[in-house]
Design a protein around this motif. Structure first.
Motif, PDB file in Angstrom:
ATOM      1  N   GLN A 161      35.321  44.298  49.231  1.00 13.16           N
ATOM      2  CA  GLN A 161      35.048  42.869  49.286  1.00 13.16           C
ATOM      3  C   GLN A 161      34.862  42.367  47.863  1.00 13.16           C
ATOM      4  O   GLN A 161      34.132  42.961  47.072  1.00 13.16           O
ATOM      5  CB  GLN A 161      33.792  42.584  50.090  1.00 13.16           C
ATOM      6  N   CYS A 162      35.511  41.255  47.543  1.00 17.00           N
ATOM      7  CA  CYS A 162      35.367  40.645  46.220  1.00 17.00           C
ATOM      8  C   CYS A 162      33.972  40.025  46.117  1.00 17.00           C
ATOM      9  O   CYS A 162      33.559  39.261  46.976  1.00 17.00           O
ATOM     10  CB  CYS A 162      36.432  39.581  46.009  1.00 17.00           C
ATOM     11  N   VAL A 163      33.251  40.379  45.042  1.00 15.34           N
ATOM     12  CA  VAL A 163      31.905  39.835  44.822  1.00 15.34           C
ATOM     13  C   VAL A 163      31.845  39.000  43.552  1.00 15.34           C
ATOM     14  O   VAL A 163      30.771  38.557  43.155  1.00 15.34           O
ATOM     15  CB  VAL A 163      30.841  40.968  44.784  1.00 15.34           C
ATOM     16  N   ALA A 164      32.993  38.753  42.940  1.00 14.65           N
ATOM     17  CA  ALA A 164      33.041  37.954  41.718  1.00 14.65           C
ATOM     18  C   ALA A 164      32.963  36.472  42.078  1.00 14.65           C
ATOM     19  O   ALA A 164      33.801  35.976  42.847  1.00 14.65           O
ATOM     20  CB  ALA A 164      34.323  38.237  40.942  1.00 14.65           C
ATOM     21  N   PRO A 165      31.979  35.735  41.561  1.00 12.79           N
ATOM     22  CA  PRO A 165      31.807  34.324  41.924  1.00 12.79           C
ATOM     23  C   PRO A 165      33.047  33.459  41.700  1.00 12.79           C
ATOM     24  O   PRO A 165      33.284  32.528  42.453  1.00 12.79           O
ATOM     25  CB  PRO A 165      30.656  33.863  41.031  1.00 12.79           C
ATOM     26  N   CYS A 166      33.849  33.775  40.704  1.00 19.02           N
ATOM     27  CA  CYS A 166      35.051  32.986  40.413  1.00 19.02           C
ATOM     28  C   CYS A 166      36.319  33.643  40.949  1.00 19.02           C
ATOM     29  O   CYS A 166      37.421  33.182  40.662  1.00 19.02           O
ATOM     30  CB  CYS A 166      35.193  32.774  38.914  1.00 19.02           C
ATOM     31  N   GLY A 167      36.171  34.729  41.709  1.00 21.73           N
ATOM     32  CA  GLY A 167      37.328  35.456  42.204  1.00 21.73           C
ATOM     33  C   GLY A 167      37.914  36.353  41.123  1.00 21.73           C
ATOM     34  O   GLY A 167      37.399  36.421  40.008  1.00 21.73           O
ATOM     35  N   VAL A 168      39.001  37.026  41.471  1.00 26.85           N
ATOM     36  CA  VAL A 168      39.662  37.952  40.552  1.00 26.85           C
ATOM     37  C   VAL A 168      41.157  37.693  40.595  1.00 26.85           C
ATOM     38  O   VAL A 168      41.746  37.633  41.675  1.00 26.85           O
ATOM     39  CB  VAL A 168      39.376  39.424  40.939  1.00 26.85           C
TER      40      VAL A 168
ATOM     41  N   ASN B 213      33.985  43.518  31.948  1.00 28.39           N
ATOM     42  CA  ASN B 213      32.914  43.791  30.980  1.00 28.39           C
ATOM     43  C   ASN B 213      31.813  44.671  31.576  1.00 28.39           C
ATOM     44  O   ASN B 213      30.633  44.425  31.376  1.00 28.39           O
ATOM     45  CB  ASN B 213      32.323  42.494  30.435  1.00 28.39           C
ATOM     46  N   GLY B 214      32.215  45.674  32.359  1.00 32.34           N
ATOM     47  CA  GLY B 214      31.265  46.609  32.953  1.00 32.34           C
ATOM     48  C   GLY B 214      30.619  46.150  34.245  1.00 32.34           C
ATOM     49  O   GLY B 214      29.910  46.909  34.899  1.00 32.34           O
ATOM     50  N   THR B 215      30.861  44.903  34.650  1.00 32.22           N
ATOM     51  CA  THR B 215      30.279  44.364  35.882  1.00 32.22           C
ATOM     52  C   THR B 215      31.243  44.570  37.044  1.00 32.22           C
ATOM     53  O   THR B 215      32.404  44.174  36.955  1.00 32.22           O
ATOM     54  CB  THR B 215      29.982  42.857  35.724  1.00 32.22           C
ATOM     55  N   PRO B 216      30.788  45.190  38.155  1.00 36.28           N
ATOM     56  CA  PRO B 216      31.663  45.373  39.317  1.00 36.28           C
ATOM     57  C   PRO B 216      32.133  44.040  39.895  1.00 36.28           C
ATOM     58  O   PRO B 216      31.353  43.101  40.043  1.00 36.28           O
ATOM     59  CB  PRO B 216      30.779  46.113  40.322  1.00 36.28           C
TER      60      PRO B 216
ATOM     61  N   GLU C 215      35.935  35.187  46.118  1.00 34.61           N
ATOM     62  CA  GLU C 215      34.662  35.803  46.466  1.00 34.61           C
ATOM     63  C   GLU C 215      34.510  35.829  47.986  1.00 34.61           C
ATOM     64  O   GLU C 215      34.738  34.833  48.667  1.00 34.61           O
ATOM     65  CB  GLU C 215      33.497  35.038  45.844  1.00 34.61           C
ATOM     66  N   GLY C 216      34.146  36.984  48.511  1.00 34.62           N
ATOM     67  CA  GLY C 216      33.967  37.139  49.953  1.00 34.62           C
ATOM     68  C   GLY C 216      35.196  37.670  50.673  1.00 34.62           C
ATOM     69  O   GLY C 216      35.093  38.164  51.791  1.00 34.62           O
ATOM     70  N   ASP C 217      36.379  37.558  50.032  1.00 33.61           N
ATOM     71  CA  ASP C 217      37.605  38.063  50.649  1.00 33.61           C
ATOM     72  C   ASP C 217      37.625  39.593  50.629  1.00 33.61           C
ATOM     73  O   ASP C 217      37.066  40.223  49.736  1.00 33.61           O
ATOM     74  CB  ASP C 217      38.842  37.547  49.916  1.00 33.61           C
ATOM     75  N   HIS C 218      38.282  40.168  51.625  1.00 32.69           N
ATOM     76  CA  HIS C 218      38.425  41.619  51.731  1.00 32.69           C
ATOM     77  C   HIS C 218      39.861  42.025  51.418  1.00 32.69           C
ATOM     78  O   HIS C 218      40.787  41.254  51.668  1.00 32.69           O
ATOM     79  CB  HIS C 218      38.086  42.094  53.145  1.00 32.69           C
ATOM     80  N   THR C 219      40.028  43.243  50.904  1.00 29.90           N
ATOM     81  CA  THR C 219      41.353  43.767  50.643  1.00 29.90           C
ATOM     82  C   THR C 219      41.363  45.270  50.891  1.00 29.90           C
ATOM     83  O   THR C 219      40.348  45.945  50.709  1.00 29.90           O
ATOM     84  CB  THR C 219      41.821  43.451  49.206  1.00 29.90           C
ATOM     85  N   LYS C 220      42.511  45.772  51.328  1.00 30.47           N
ATOM     86  CA  LYS C 220      42.669  47.207  51.566  1.00 30.47           C
ATOM     87  C   LYS C 220      43.365  47.831  50.360  1.00 30.47           C
ATOM     88  O   LYS C 220      44.420  47.363  49.928  1.00 30.47           O
ATOM     89  CB  LYS C 220      43.483  47.467  52.829  1.00 30.47           C
ATOM     90  N   VAL C 221      42.772  48.889  49.831  1.00 29.56           N
ATOM     91  CA  VAL C 221      43.300  49.572  48.647  1.00 29.56           C
ATOM     92  C   VAL C 221      44.497  50.429  49.042  1.00 29.56           C
ATOM     93  O   VAL C 221      44.413  51.253  49.944  1.00 29.56           O
ATOM     94  CB  VAL C 221      42.208  50.456  48.000  1.00 29.56           C
ATOM     95  N   LEU C 222      45.621  50.212  48.332  1.00 31.67           N
ATOM     96  CA  LEU C 222      46.820  51.021  48.543  1.00 31.67           C
ATOM     97  C   LEU C 222      46.938  52.122  47.497  1.00 31.67           C
ATOM     98  O   LEU C 222      47.519  53.173  47.752  1.00 31.67           O
ATOM     99  CB  LEU C 222      48.075  50.143  48.498  1.00 31.67           C
ATOM    100  N   ASP C 223      46.413  51.852  46.300  1.00 31.80           N
ATOM    101  CA  ASP C 223      46.522  52.798  45.190  1.00 31.80           C
ATOM    102  C   ASP C 223      45.378  52.539  44.224  1.00 31.80           C
ATOM    103  O   ASP C 223      44.856  51.420  44.163  1.00 31.80           O
ATOM    104  CB  ASP C 223      47.866  52.587  44.473  1.00 31.80           C
ATOM    105  N   ARG C 224      45.000  53.568  43.464  1.00 32.14           N
ATOM    106  CA  ARG C 224      43.982  53.399  42.431  1.00 32.14           C
ATOM    107  C   ARG C 224      44.432  54.128  41.178  1.00 32.14           C
ATOM    108  O   ARG C 224      44.903  55.254  41.242  1.00 32.14           O
ATOM    109  CB  ARG C 224      42.635  53.947  42.878  1.00 32.14           C
ATOM    110  N   ARG C 225      44.276  53.458  40.044  1.00 30.55           N
ATOM    111  CA  ARG C 225      44.531  54.054  38.735  1.00 30.55           C
ATOM    112  C   ARG C 225      43.352  53.721  37.840  1.00 30.55           C
ATOM    113  O   ARG C 225      43.206  52.576  37.407  1.00 30.55           O
ATOM    114  CB  ARG C 225      45.807  53.515  38.118  1.00 30.55           C
TER     115      ARG C 225
END
Length: 119
Positions: free
Chosen positions: A35-42, A88-91, A62-72
């Motif tokens: 779930q996106c927790v960034a106030p301004c989105g990503v 900047n180190g913030t999740p 913010e609040g939207d969910h996404t399914k991870v297909l790949d991670r690098r």
């Protein structure tokens, strides 16, 4: 403490929200839901680079969910493109676990049917 730092649990009690840390995202892998927790989105990227914004400047809000297909490393990819896990180190995301009080009853004719106990 500001009221935004709390949420109501199932019994209606105010519970302080736990601070998110980078280690919360250490085990994120393909198939996980975040779930996106960034106030301004990503903003999405076309590749796992900060400067590689997609042409339409698509954003997960913010609040939207996404399914991870790949991670690098510190990047994940979903169906729309790449997203950074941190700024900047913030999740920017949190694990989106299925609530414990939801029971999966299997697949009816259309979709998944879930109910909360006592409903």
């Amino acid at each position: 403490m500001h009221p935004d730092a709390f949420f109501l649990d199932i019994a209606g009690h105010m519970v302080r929200e736990r601070e998110r840390t980078a280690s919360d995202l250490d085990d994120v892998d393909a198939g996980d839901v975040l779930q996106c927790v960034a106030p301004c989105g990503v903003g999405y990227r076309s590749q796992p680079k900060r400067s590689a914004h997609v042409r339409d400047f698509r954003t997960i809000l913010e609040g939207d969910h996404t399914k991870v297909l790949d991670r690098r490393e510190e990047w994940i990819r979903d169906v729309h493109g790449w997203l950074p896990l941190f700024m900047n180190g913030t999740p920017l995301f949190a694990s989106a676990a299925v609530p414990e009080d939801v029971i999966d009853l299997g697949l009816p004719r259309r979709g998944v049917l879930t109910v909360k106990p006592g409903s």
